[in-house]
Design a protein around this motif. Structure first.
Motif, PDB file in Angstrom:
ATOM      1  N   LYS A 176     -32.428  -3.230  12.055  1.00 52.76           N
ATOM      2  CA  LYS A 176     -31.127  -4.262  12.193  1.00 52.76           C
ATOM      3  C   LYS A 176     -30.425  -4.061  10.863  1.00 52.76           C
ATOM      4  O   LYS A 176     -30.769  -4.145   9.791  1.00 52.76           O
ATOM      5  CB  LYS A 176     -31.394  -5.715  12.388  1.00 52.76           C
ATOM      6  CG  LYS A 176     -30.538  -6.554  12.472  1.00 52.76           C
ATOM      7  CD  LYS A 176     -30.837  -7.876  12.873  1.00 52.76           C
ATOM      8  CE  LYS A 176     -29.708  -8.887  12.855  1.00 52.76           C
ATOM      9  NZ  LYS A 176     -30.268 -10.396  13.439  1.00 52.76           N
ATOM     10  N   TYR A 177     -28.901  -3.871  10.711  1.00 53.47           N
ATOM     11  CA  TYR A 177     -28.307  -3.827   9.661  1.00 53.47           C
ATOM     12  C   TYR A 177     -27.953  -5.579   9.357  1.00 53.47           C
ATOM     13  O   TYR A 177     -27.564  -6.403  10.008  1.00 53.47           O
ATOM     14  CB  TYR A 177     -26.803  -3.315   9.851  1.00 53.47           C
ATOM     15  CG  TYR A 177     -26.875  -1.701   9.759  1.00 53.47           C
ATOM     16  CD1 TYR A 177     -28.079  -1.080  10.450  1.00 53.47           C
ATOM     17  CD2 TYR A 177     -26.093  -0.891   9.389  1.00 53.47           C
ATOM     18  CE1 TYR A 177     -28.182   0.466  10.776  1.00 53.47           C
ATOM     19  CE2 TYR A 177     -26.202   0.475   9.292  1.00 53.47           C
ATOM     20  CZ  TYR A 177     -27.261   1.157  10.071  1.00 53.47           C
ATOM     21  OH  TYR A 177     -27.249   2.334   9.961  1.00 53.47           O
ATOM     22  N   VAL A 178     -28.333  -5.726   8.060  1.00 50.57           N
ATOM     23  CA  VAL A 178     -28.192  -7.117   7.741  1.00 50.57           C
ATOM     24  C   VAL A 178     -27.151  -7.299   6.286  1.00 50.57           C
ATOM     25  O   VAL A 178     -26.957  -8.416   6.188  1.00 50.57           O
ATOM     26  CB  VAL A 178     -29.673  -7.982   7.314  1.00 50.57           C
ATOM     27  CG1 VAL A 178     -30.627  -7.633   8.378  1.00 50.57           C
ATOM     28  CG2 VAL A 178     -30.169  -7.018   6.295  1.00 50.57           C
ATOM     29  N   GLY A 179     -27.108  -6.311   5.862  1.00 55.02           N
ATOM     30  CA  GLY A 179     -25.999  -6.243   4.749  1.00 55.02           C
ATOM     31  C   GLY A 179     -24.982  -5.165   4.473  1.00 55.02           C
ATOM     32  O   GLY A 179     -25.538  -4.181   5.053  1.00 55.02           O
ATOM     33  N   PHE A 180     -24.143  -5.098   3.895  1.00 56.69           N
ATOM     34  CA  PHE A 180     -23.105  -4.271   3.814  1.00 56.69           C
ATOM     35  C   PHE A 180     -22.417  -4.274   2.392  1.00 56.69           C
ATOM     36  O   PHE A 180     -21.883  -5.283   2.004  1.00 56.69           O
ATOM     37  CB  PHE A 180     -22.131  -4.040   4.915  1.00 56.69           C
ATOM     38  CG  PHE A 180     -20.868  -3.422   4.880  1.00 56.69           C
ATOM     39  CD1 PHE A 180     -21.194  -1.859   5.248  1.00 56.69           C
ATOM     40  CD2 PHE A 180     -19.687  -3.541   4.201  1.00 56.69           C
ATOM     41  CE1 PHE A 180     -20.139  -0.888   5.112  1.00 56.69           C
ATOM     42  CE2 PHE A 180     -18.756  -2.781   4.215  1.00 56.69           C
ATOM     43  CZ  PHE A 180     -18.639  -1.288   4.531  1.00 56.69           C
ATOM     44  N   GLY A 181     -22.090  -2.909   2.141  1.00 58.01           N
ATOM     45  CA  GLY A 181     -21.580  -2.812   0.835  1.00 58.01           C
ATOM     46  C   GLY A 181     -20.520  -1.544   0.695  1.00 58.01           C
ATOM     47  O   GLY A 181     -20.954  -0.599   1.268  1.00 58.01           O
TER      48      GLY A 181
END
Length: 321
Positions: free
Chosen positions: A58-63
């Motif tokens: 699961k992708y929980v953060g992005f930058g």
């Protein structure tokens, strides 16, 4: 949050849906989120890199990180964390990972820069503590209209103003303007220009990075530095409609109307939503008199939206692996 549970990875085009699922775009910037529309354009640009924080699958953060200033500065351009993991240090983990030798922290990088909405409390606290230095501040003002109304008004005003002194400029001329010592004190007194929330040094090498396929640049009175006016526009489709960003540098005067005519000529040829939000962006403290008057002729009405201005900051990167 156990750091061992989180891994950071490079985002690819195939990750689009997973990135969009991290946080509802309709709840970002009051529905003005640009990432769903610009994701593929941005990931194709050679100076942009995207990363995700992942727990399990699961992708929980992005930058989104952008390199500018001849590779000497890296900008934390966008970030988001899922509601489930809000306040659990995901963003801190990602930044720490970058600080400890992540792909963007190469030997030539000297500065970590970012631009945020003026009321962004965490960053303001870091400025007060001396962790970041403020480099530039700008004011926002919002206006709204509908595509049909703008098209009709534009057609009338264009026919009434056949001869224009303002003109489009390309990337080469923009590079010359950015590095012109006679224009700098009037256009870029802080030696910095912000476009699409990205802070650039006023240098020739940044000109190709500023101009994307959605960017229009217009100038007037270039031969008279005290009266030179430079305007840059770009746009994106957001959940609530089309956002048209309009940055202005230099001597704001009646000439701004000619600039809008040229910008709208390019803008109205594009596919867009019926609702249009124009965000005027001026140097802090600049009078809105001339822009207010010009947009009123195009039947744009004042409105409120996300933020009243932006702040650009930077910190020197002092240690690397």
């Amino acid at each position: 949050m156990d750091n061992n549970l989180v891994r950071c990875k490079r985002v690819t085009k195939e990750d689009y849906e997973k990135v969009m699922a991290i946080f509802p775009p309709s709840e970002i910037y009051n529905g003005g989120d640009y990432l769903p529309d610009e994701f593929h354009m941005l990931i194709d640009m050679p100076n942009n890199e995207m990363y995700a924080a992942v727990i399990g699958d699961k992708y929980v953060g992005f930058g989104l990180f952008t390199t500018v200033d001849d590779g000497k500065s890296v900008i934390n351009r966008a970030g988001r964390v899922s509601k489930e993991y809000a306040g659990k240090g995901i963003n801190r983990i990602m930044i720490k990972w970058m600080d400890k030798g992540g792909p963007l922290y190469r030997p030539e990088v000297l500065w970590h820069k970012t631009t945020v909405i003026r009321t962004h409390t965490p960053l303001l606290q870091l400025i007060i503590k001396g962790k970041y230095n403020k480099t530039l501040e700008q004011d926002f003002r919002y206006y709204e209209t509908h595509k049909r109304t703008l098209q009709m008004k534009y057609n009338v005003i264009k026919n009434e103003n056949q001869s224009l002194k303002a003109e489009y400029i390309d990337v080469n001329l923009l590079g010359q303007v950015l590095t012109s010592t006679v224009h700098q004190q009037y256009l870029f007194p802080e030696d910095e220009i912000v476009v699409a929330m990205v802070p650039y040094m006023a240098s020739k090498s940044n000109a190709p990075l500023i101009i994307s396929k959605r960017t229009t640049v217009v100038v007037s009175d270039l031969n008279c530095p005290q009266r030179t006016l430079l305007s840059i526009s770009n746009f994106h489709q957001a959940p609530f409609g089309t956002v048209f960003n309009f940055n202005v540098y230099g001597c704001l005067s009646e000439n701004i109307k000619e600039h809008l005519i040229l910008h709208f000529a390019k803008f109205l040829c594009r596919p867009m939503s019926k609702y249009i939000l124009l965000r005027g962006i001026l140097s802090k403290g600049t009078s809105w008199k001339f822009l207010d008057s010009a947009v009123e002729e195009f039947d744009l009405k004042r409105t409120e939206s996300y933020g009243t201005g932006l702040v650009s900051v930077r910190r020197r990167i002092t240690s690397k692996l």
